[in-house]
Design an enzyme around this catalytic site. Structure first.
Site, PDB file in Angstrom:
ATOM      1  N   HIS A 107      34.204   7.121   3.171  1.00 27.92           N
ATOM      2  CA  HIS A 107      33.656   8.464   3.439  1.00 27.92           C
ATOM      3  C   HIS A 107      33.672   9.272   2.147  1.00 27.92           C
ATOM      4  O   HIS A 107      34.677   9.252   1.435  1.00 27.92           O
ATOM      5  CB  HIS A 107      34.509   9.180   4.482  1.00 27.92           C
ATOM      6  CG  HIS A 107      34.086  10.618   4.674  1.00 27.92           C
ATOM      7  ND1 HIS A 107      32.963  10.955   5.392  1.00 27.92           N
ATOM      8  CD2 HIS A 107      34.623  11.779   4.206  1.00 27.92           C
ATOM      9  CE1 HIS A 107      32.836  12.268   5.385  1.00 27.92           C
ATOM     10  NE2 HIS A 107      33.817  12.802   4.670  1.00 27.92           N
ATOM     11  N   GLU A 140       4.094   1.553  -0.953  1.00 27.66           N
ATOM     12  CA  GLU A 140       4.883   1.717  -2.178  1.00 27.66           C
ATOM     13  C   GLU A 140       4.015   2.247  -3.319  1.00 27.66           C
ATOM     14  O   GLU A 140       4.384   3.209  -3.999  1.00 27.66           O
ATOM     15  CB  GLU A 140       5.526   0.380  -2.578  1.00 27.66           C
ATOM     16  CG  GLU A 140       6.672  -0.030  -1.653  1.00 27.66           C
ATOM     17  CD  GLU A 140       7.445  -1.249  -2.122  1.00 27.66           C
ATOM     18  OE1 GLU A 140       8.405  -1.612  -1.438  1.00 27.66           O
ATOM     19  OE2 GLU A 140       7.095  -1.854  -3.169  1.00 27.66           O
ATOM     20  N   GLY A 176       0.825  -1.216   0.000  1.00 30.40           N
ATOM     21  CA  GLY A 176       0.000   0.000   0.000  1.00 30.40           C
ATOM     22  C   GLY A 176       0.853   1.258   0.000  1.00 30.40           C
ATOM     23  O   GLY A 176       0.554   2.223  -0.721  1.00 30.40           O
ATOM     24  N   ASP A 206       5.642 -18.103  -0.958  1.00 30.53           N
ATOM     25  CA  ASP A 206       4.450 -17.484  -0.381  1.00 30.53           C
ATOM     26  C   ASP A 206       3.377 -18.501   0.014  1.00 30.53           C
ATOM     27  O   ASP A 206       2.495 -18.182   0.808  1.00 30.53           O
ATOM     28  CB  ASP A 206       3.815 -16.510  -1.390  1.00 30.53           C
ATOM     29  CG  ASP A 206       4.548 -15.181  -1.459  1.00 30.53           C
ATOM     30  OD1 ASP A 206       5.638 -15.070  -0.859  1.00 30.53           O
ATOM     31  OD2 ASP A 206       4.023 -14.255  -2.115  1.00 30.53           O
ATOM     32  N   GLY A 244      -3.117  -7.460   2.283  1.00 29.90           N
ATOM     33  CA  GLY A 244      -2.333  -8.680   2.422  1.00 29.90           C
ATOM     34  C   GLY A 244      -2.543  -9.618   1.245  1.00 29.90           C
ATOM     35  O   GLY A 244      -3.250  -9.283   0.283  1.00 29.90           O
TER      36      GLY A 244
HETATM   37  C1  LIG Z   1       3.070  -5.146  -5.700  1.00 34.03           C
HETATM   38  C2  LIG Z   1       4.026  -6.115  -5.064  1.00 34.03           C
HETATM   39  C3  LIG Z   1       5.314  -5.718  -4.809  1.00 34.03           C
HETATM   40  C4  LIG Z   1       6.205  -6.614  -4.235  1.00 34.03           C
HETATM   41  N1  LIG Z   1       7.477  -6.195  -3.994  1.00 34.03           N
HETATM   42  C5  LIG Z   1       8.351  -7.037  -3.427  1.00 34.03           C
HETATM   43  C6  LIG Z   1       9.687  -6.646  -3.215  1.00 34.03           C
HETATM   44  O1  LIG Z   1      10.075  -5.517  -3.531  1.00 34.03           O
HETATM   45  N2  LIG Z   1      10.536  -7.527  -2.659  1.00 34.03           N
HETATM   46  C7  LIG Z   1      10.133  -8.787  -2.292  1.00 34.03           C
HETATM   47  O2  LIG Z   1      10.950  -9.547  -1.772  1.00 34.03           O
HETATM   48  N3  LIG Z   1       8.875  -9.204  -2.497  1.00 34.03           N
HETATM   49  C8  LIG Z   1       7.985  -8.365  -3.062  1.00 34.03           C
HETATM   50  N4  LIG Z   1       6.711  -8.790  -3.306  1.00 34.03           N
HETATM   51  C9  LIG Z   1       6.344 -10.162  -2.902  1.00 34.03           C
HETATM   52  C10 LIG Z   1       6.860 -11.187  -3.927  1.00 34.03           C
HETATM   53  O3  LIG Z   1       6.335 -10.879  -5.189  1.00 34.03           O
HETATM   54  C11 LIG Z   1       6.473 -12.597  -3.508  1.00 34.03           C
HETATM   55  O4  LIG Z   1       6.893 -12.828  -2.190  1.00 34.03           O
HETATM   56  C12 LIG Z   1       7.105 -13.626  -4.419  1.00 34.03           C
HETATM   57  O5  LIG Z   1       6.718 -13.444  -5.752  1.00 34.03           O
HETATM   58  C13 LIG Z   1       6.727 -15.051  -3.977  1.00 34.03           C
HETATM   59  O6  LIG Z   1       7.338 -15.936  -4.820  1.00 34.03           O
HETATM   60  P1  LIG Z   1       6.752 -17.404  -5.054  1.00 34.03           P
HETATM   61  O7  LIG Z   1       7.711 -18.091  -5.955  1.00 34.03           O
HETATM   62  O8  LIG Z   1       6.425 -18.034  -3.766  1.00 34.03           O
HETATM   63  O9  LIG Z   1       5.341 -17.194  -5.776  1.00 34.03           O
HETATM   64  P2  LIG Z   1       4.836 -16.292  -6.988  1.00 34.03           P
HETATM   65  O10 LIG Z   1       5.822 -15.293  -7.383  1.00 34.03           O
HETATM   66  O11 LIG Z   1       3.483 -15.866  -6.617  1.00 34.03           O
HETATM   67  O12 LIG Z   1       4.758 -17.321  -8.196  1.00 34.03           O
HETATM   68  C14 LIG Z   1       3.865 -18.379  -8.214  1.00 34.03           C
HETATM   69  C15 LIG Z   1       3.651 -18.807  -9.651  1.00 34.03           C
HETATM   70  O13 LIG Z   1       2.952 -20.036  -9.654  1.00 34.03           O
HETATM   71  C16 LIG Z   1       2.024 -20.018 -10.720  1.00 34.03           C
HETATM   72  N5  LIG Z   1       0.978 -21.008 -10.407  1.00 34.03           N
HETATM   73  C17 LIG Z   1       0.109 -20.987  -9.381  1.00 34.03           C
HETATM   74  N6  LIG Z   1      -0.650 -22.093  -9.377  1.00 34.03           N
HETATM   75  C18 LIG Z   1      -0.259 -22.821 -10.455  1.00 34.03           C
HETATM   76  C19 LIG Z   1      -0.643 -24.071 -10.986  1.00 34.03           C
HETATM   77  N7  LIG Z   1      -1.573 -24.826 -10.390  1.00 34.03           N
HETATM   78  N8  LIG Z   1      -0.029 -24.507 -12.103  1.00 34.03           N
HETATM   79  C20 LIG Z   1       0.944 -23.767 -12.702  1.00 34.03           C
HETATM   80  N9  LIG Z   1       1.363 -22.584 -12.233  1.00 34.03           N
HETATM   81  C21 LIG Z   1       0.775 -22.131 -11.117  1.00 34.03           C
HETATM   82  C22 LIG Z   1       1.524 -18.598 -10.710  1.00 34.03           C
HETATM   83  O14 LIG Z   1       0.919 -18.286 -11.956  1.00 34.03           O
HETATM   84  C23 LIG Z   1       2.806 -17.838 -10.443  1.00 34.03           C
HETATM   85  O15 LIG Z   1       3.456 -17.517 -11.650  1.00 34.03           O
HETATM   86  C24 LIG Z   1       5.796  -7.934  -3.907  1.00 34.03           C
HETATM   87  C25 LIG Z   1       4.485  -8.347  -4.187  1.00 34.03           C
HETATM   88  C26 LIG Z   1       3.620  -7.456  -4.765  1.00 34.03           C
HETATM   89  C27 LIG Z   1       2.228  -7.917  -5.075  1.00 34.03           C
END
Ligand SMILES: Cc1cc2nc3c(=O)[nH]c(=O)nc-3n(C[C@H](O)[C@H](O)[C@H](O)COP(=O)(O)OP(=O)(O)OC[C@H]3O[C@@H](n4cnc5c(N)ncnc54)[C@H](O)[C@@H]3O)c2cc1C
EC number: 1.8.1.4
Length: 466
Positions: free
Chosen positions: A444, A187, A185, A312, A271
């Site tokens: 520095h 950012e 929110g 996540d 969230g």
């Molecule tokens: C606006 C925003 C800004 C952010 N900024 C930051 C930041 O600056 N720094 C930071 O550390 N984190 C940031 N985050 C959080 C970060 O994006 C997540 O923590 C991170 O992407 C989690 O990674 P992941 O691999 O667990 O899942 P995700 O990146 O969510 O990837 C999961 C993937 O799985 C795919 N998927 C899901 N179900 C299936 C299925 N059944 N079959 C095939 N594919 C599937 C999805 O399509 C997706 O591509 C931000 C998030 C948002 C929304």
């Protein structure tokens, strides 16, 4: 096809797990339901938000700070469509980079929805209606998260939006109401505030960024208020309604009075929820917690011994770098190695300006754990580097054990602290004392001198430049 490892989801958790597993000699497949790889982070999260933050920062500087540096730009303007287009190109290049990594590491990419047939078979349902089943000795679930909402809010994706839509608006809102004073929110609120929108944050907790150190919340509130963001903390939202181009948000304040906010867009940033839709976890027998997270043990192994989950979709901070570390850990564990993650040392960063960064324990956490600690704080204002650039807001605070002097937590607000925090993460990984940091020669003039000074303040109470 049979694989050693099938990864479901190509976000930072999934694609890094795939690369590391392949590096360790495994035959790997990755399944992604979208046509671009990289998940939330690359497509609708970290990367596009930082692209818009950087572009809007340049504009804001031109309007508000160039003059003090003796630079005159007559009537600075921005082209929002071009800004959004640039962001899209950055995303395209970055997601393209992941495709390159998959090819380089001989990882088979399947485009389609992955769903379990049983504990070793995953069906890939493709967009053209066809499907195929692949087999994996081990399966890593890395399906990430989706924005969550409140039960009474209906997200219409036009005026009542989540971060995903906020990253691709066609216009700058006149008045953006942000529900939730957390990282996302703040950012995205910053982006639109810098571009001229009125921005009102409505937060249920008594402070913004409620899980961060209290001093950080206070300082960030102060500097964002200075930039014109309006804050309404201790306000519980009760209703969000759209009437044509107008959005009304109703909230109850601490006294129980109903307050009404009216704007043209409402960003719901309350969230994210773990995403397991369509995975058919039941067919593999994988259990989830009552919060919908996939239940894992210390090795990120689910209750089904050959199935792991990372990022996540499991417990812990929803951060890209946490997901990546977990990807590496699972890949190495499956290759017979003994990897380790220190969850205490996962940095938390907010890319507002000034930035916010923290690692380790907050003061509240130390108090709650009855740890006898001392604190050293150094203001950015006292740094030559800050005065040279004009970025004088913020501080570095170092918390150290009172008896041993070991650094236990570091909290920063200031220019480039997103990068500065890693010095302290490294130091804490090696269990440095505040004195160790204070005795290391820092260049520095740099912002990093604030870290040295705060460490000295924590160690002996005597910073040199304050
Ligand atoms: C606006 C925003 C800004 C952010 N900024 C930051 C930041 O600056 N720094 C930071 O550390 N984190 C940031 N985050 C959080 C970060 O994006 C997540 O923590 C991170 O992407 C989690 O990674 P992941 O691999 O667990 O899942 P995700 O990146 O969510 O990837 C999961 C993937 O799985 C795919 N998927 C899901 N179900 C299936 C299925 N059944 N079959 C095939 N594919 C599937 C999805 O399509 C997706 O591509 C931000 C998030 C948002 C929304």
């Amino acid at each position: 096809m049979k694989y050693d490892i099938i990864v479901i989801g190509s976000g930072p958790g999934g694609y890094i797990a795939a690369v590391r597993a392949s590096q360790l000699g495994k035959k790997v497949a990755i399944i992604e339901k979208y046509s671009t790889l990289g998940g939330t982070c690359l497509n609708v999260g970290c990367i596009p938000s930082k692209a818009l933050l950087d572009s809007s920062h340049h504009y804001y500087d031109a309007v508000h700070h160039f003059e003090e540096h003796g630079i005159s730009v007559e009537n600075p303007k921005f082209d929002f469509a071009k800004m959004v287009d640039r962001k899209a190109k950055v995303v395209e290049q970055t997601t393209g980079g992941i495709k390159y990594l998959m090819d380089k590491n001989n990882i088979d990419v399947y485009e389609g929805l992955g769903s379990f047939e049983d504990a070793t078979h995953v069906k890939v349902s493709k967009n053209d209606g066809s499907s195929e089943v692949i087999e994996g000795t081990n399966i890593i679930i890395a399906t990430g998260s989706k924005p969550s909402s409140l039960p009474f809010i209906s997200i219409d994706k036009e005026r009542i939006i989540t971060s995903t839509e906020a990253l691709k608006l066609k216009e700058v809102p006149k008045h953006l109401i942000v529900i939730g004073g957390g990282v996302i929110g703040l950012e995205l609120g910053s982006v639109y505030k810098r571009l001229g929108a009125e921005v009102t944050v409505v937060e249920y907790a008594p402070s913004i960024t409620p899980t961060m150190d209290k001093d950080v919340s206070k300082e960030l509130t102060k500097v964002l208020k200075k930039q014109g963001v309006k804050f309404n903390v201790s306000h519980g939202v009760t209703a969000v309604e759209r009437n044509g181009d107008e959005v009304t948000v109703k909230a109850n304040n601490k006294k129980g009075e109903e307050i009404t906010f009216t704007g043209d867009y409402c960003l719901v940033a309350v969230g994210r929820r773990p995403y397991t839709d369509g995975l058919a976890l039941d067919k593999a027998g994988v259990k989830v917690t009552e919060r919908g997270q996939i239940d894992v043990n210390d090795h990120l192994q689910t209750n089904v011994s050959n199935i792991y989950a990372i990022g996540d979709v499991v417990r812990g901070a929803m951060l890209a770098h946490k997901a990546e570390e977990e990807g590496v850990v699972v890949a190495e564990y499956l290759a017979g190695e003994k990897p380790h993650i220190d969850y205490n040392l996962i940095p938390g960063i907010i890319y507002t300006w000034p930035e916010v960064a923290a690692v380790g324990k907050t003061e509240d956490e130390l108090k709650e754990a009855n740890v006898d600690y001392k604190s050293g704080k150094f203001s950015m204002r006292a740094l030559g580097r800050s005065r040279a650039s004009g970025d004088i807001d913020g501080f570095v605070k170092v918390l150290a054990d009172k008896k041993t002097d070991e650094v236990l937590g570091v909290h920063m607000v200031g220019a480039r602290v997103a990068d500065l925090i890693m010095e302290m993460a490294v130091a804490m990984e090696f269990r440095a004392s505040a004195e160790d940091i204070a005795r290391i020669c820092h260049g520095h003039p740099t912002y990093s001198e604030a870290v040295k000074e705060a460490a000295k303040a924590a160690w002996d109470g005597k910073p040199l430049n304050a």
